[in-house]
Design a protein around this motif. Sequence first.
Motif, mmCIF file in Angstrom:
data_model
loop_
_atom_site.group_PDB
_atom_site.id
_atom_site.type_symbol
_atom_site.label_atom_id
_atom_site.label_comp_id
_atom_site.label_asym_id
_atom_site.label_seq_id
_atom_site.Cartn_x
_atom_site.Cartn_y
_atom_site.Cartn_z
ATOM 1 N N ASP A 409 47.585 30.817 40.005
ATOM 2 C CA ASP A 409 47.974 30.411 38.659
ATOM 3 C C ASP A 409 46.731 30.121 37.820
ATOM 4 O OD1 ASP A 409 48.004 28.605 40.717
ATOM 5 O OD2 ASP A 409 49.290 27.157 39.708
ATOM 6 N N GLY A 410 46.797 30.539 36.556
ATOM 7 C CA GLY A 410 45.665 30.326 35.665
ATOM 8 C C GLY A 410 44.661 31.464 35.699
ATOM 9 N N SER A 411 44.738 32.336 36.686
ATOM 10 C CA SER A 411 43.769 33.437 36.761
ATOM 11 C C SER A 411 44.118 34.530 35.760
ATOM 12 C CB SER A 411 43.786 34.083 38.138
ATOM 13 O OG SER A 411 43.625 33.120 39.113
ATOM 14 N N LEU A 412 43.128 35.312 35.402
ATOM 15 C CA LEU A 412 43.397 36.458 34.538
ATOM 16 C C LEU A 412 43.440 37.732 35.368
ATOM 17 C CD1 LEU A 412 41.164 35.501 31.521
ATOM 18 C CD2 LEU A 412 43.642 35.401 31.674
ATOM 19 N N LYS A 413 42.885 37.641 36.560
ATOM 20 C CA LYS A 413 42.833 38.808 37.436
ATOM 21 C C LYS A 413 43.451 38.408 38.772
ATOM 22 C CE LYS A 413 39.340 42.299 37.893
ATOM 23 N NZ LYS A 413 37.928 42.549 38.004
ATOM 24 N N PHE A 414 44.254 39.277 39.346
ATOM 25 C CA PHE A 414 44.963 38.887 40.557
ATOM 26 C C PHE A 414 44.598 39.767 41.751
ATOM 27 C CE2 PHE A 414 47.896 38.343 36.918
ATOM 28 C CZ PHE A 414 47.828 36.959 36.854
ATOM 29 N N VAL A 415 44.864 39.232 42.928
ATOM 30 C CA VAL A 415 44.776 40.046 44.137
ATOM 31 C C VAL A 415 46.214 40.168 44.645
ATOM 32 C CG1 VAL A 415 43.825 40.229 46.456
ATOM 33 C CG2 VAL A 415 42.498 39.125 44.641
ATOM 34 N N PRO A 416 46.877 41.277 44.366
ATOM 35 C CA PRO A 416 48.298 41.371 44.719
ATOM 36 C C PRO A 416 48.536 41.292 46.227
ATOM 37 C CG PRO A 416 47.647 43.165 43.252
ATOM 38 C CD PRO A 416 46.396 42.491 43.703
ATOM 39 N N GLU A 417 49.717 40.748 46.576
ATOM 40 C CA GLU A 417 50.127 40.745 47.988
ATOM 41 C C GLU A 417 51.501 41.388 48.120
ATOM 42 O OE1 GLU A 417 49.608 37.022 50.152
ATOM 43 O OE2 GLU A 417 47.887 36.561 48.903
ATOM 44 N N GLY A 418 51.781 42.307 47.203
ATOM 45 C CA GLY A 418 53.065 42.974 47.274
ATOM 46 C C GLY A 418 53.026 44.255 46.466
ATOM 47 N N VAL A 419 54.043 45.076 46.645
ATOM 48 C CA VAL A 419 54.088 46.364 45.949
ATOM 49 C C VAL A 419 55.326 46.450 45.058
ATOM 50 C CG1 VAL A 419 52.793 47.576 47.742
ATOM 51 C CG2 VAL A 419 55.294 47.467 47.894
ATOM 52 N N GLU A 420 55.311 47.460 44.179
ATOM 53 C CA GLU A 420 56.452 47.704 43.287
ATOM 54 C C GLU A 420 57.077 49.027 43.692
ATOM 55 O OE1 GLU A 420 55.302 46.797 39.037
ATOM 56 O OE2 GLU A 420 53.417 46.387 40.044
ATOM 57 N N GLY A 421 58.392 49.056 43.828
ATOM 58 C CA GLY A 421 59.011 50.301 44.275
ATOM 59 C C GLY A 421 60.456 50.402 43.827
ATOM 60 N N MET A 422 61.224 51.165 44.572
ATOM 61 C CA MET A 422 62.651 51.284 44.258
ATOM 62 C C MET A 422 63.430 51.429 45.567
ATOM 63 S SD MET A 422 62.649 55.102 42.668
ATOM 64 C CE MET A 422 62.346 56.556 43.672
#
Length: 490
Positions: A409-422
């Motif tokens: 929280d508060g960051s402008l840049k993230f290190v994702p730990e998940g994906v986007e799909g369908m």
Amino acid sequence: MDNKVEVHLKELLTFDDVLLLPKYSEVLPSEVIVKSRFSRNISLNIPIVSSAMDTVTEYRMAVAMALNGGIGVIHRNLPPEKQAEEVKKVKRFRAWMVIDPYTLTEKSTIGDAKNLMHTHNISGIPIIDNNGKLKGIITRRDIYYAENDWEPVIRYMTPREKLIVAYYPITLEEAKDILRKHRIEKLPVINERDELVGLITAKDVFNQEDDGDANVDNLGRLRVAAAIGPSKDFERRAELLYEAGVDAFVVDTAHGHSKRVGYAVEYLKKNYPNVDVVAGNVATYDGAMYLIDKGADGIKVGVGPGSICTTRVIAGVGVPQLSAIMECYKACSYNDVPLIADGGIRYSGDIVKALAAGADAVMLGNLLAGTDESPGEDIFYEGRRYKTYRGMGSLGAMLEGGSSRYGWDGSLKFVPEGVEGMVPYRGSVKDVLFQLVGGLKAGMGYLGASNIKELREKAEFIKITNAGIKESHPHDVFIIKEAPNYNKGG
Ligand code: XMP
């Protein structure tokens, strides 16, 4: 040597690594009881919970889950006021009343009304002003008389002063009386400020299905839980959710065995002693004990098993889910705190294994994301229908506010730990749950277990090989007709 690195060479397992041994049985699947618990004070008629994810649980999903005996956890990737509003909609829901119906404004045209009626197959639309106050209603019959699509709806609607309305709250019997007395088909429901709350139709009221399996509170309202995180707005969010009537807070984080989650649980228990607090996620005995000591009424287990999760490959951290459940069960059962197995469930057989290993309920994201009731968007791809499904730690979800779950929280840049799909479109929640609960009951029948406690007592897991896994799935056949409960993609 001051090397403190510990290596656990114990083999830890997940669903595909094991099977349950069949046992002598006098129990038919149709006879088994699948009642369980979500938290110390919240029971479940089916041991299934929907994930707090922005492509899984908003109020429509939560309503469907509770109507079918489970519970939904409203996600927290939306402002506190909006999340509280979703909770209110569930608490206000009645199967015979549409909460938050489709509406048009005073500026809308006959063409807009025709479109909305056609798209959603509805025959009456309330007209509201900018403040949500009821101004009239337009029905399919009214628009027959309009000559042009560009004409304003207000010219043809029945205006507020001529409308029969009902005031919220209203009982089923009161609604029936009003409809009968005035022989009307549509009954708008408003509050004391004249704002539209719902719409009752004669068809819904008089063709009402029995919802005897619904999970309801002691006032007969559907039960609902809501996610909350230890982020900056959390005290305010808690207050709004409480005022909205939430049944349980779910302290929803990727790492529950941490100081800030412990603090959040303590804060909620101290300030809202009558609302259950479920907390997580953890995957070790110590993690579960920590949250129980802080006062949690339910423990959510799972670090990295979810279908959209990348935690294990990005952070290198996690515990195979079946072993995680077994470890946490030691802490939960000793303290009589329910355990929710969160993530990684692909088939009903995984539910049987999770419950046999010690879970009181399973939390589902993937298997519910493709239903009519999920908020995900429809996608048509190569002639087939899908719905969007994304991790709350995916870039898209984090950009929209989900980052505090992962400590960004508060960051402008993230290190994702998940994906986007369908995921494939799966029809209604009711049908999906029917198949999942049916599979669970079949599994219990094979073990001779007439309830979940007996399932746990009778369960004997056997470890299988890769060849065993291959043999478990359909093989040496070209599937020409898909089964409603078997998705080859897993
Ligand atoms: P399934 O397997 O049902 O899992 O799709 C849903 C659960 O996954 C968790 N979740 C995540 N875990 N990164 C993670 O590591 C993510 O982006 C993410 N989003 C959700 C969550 O516990 C959910 O209930």
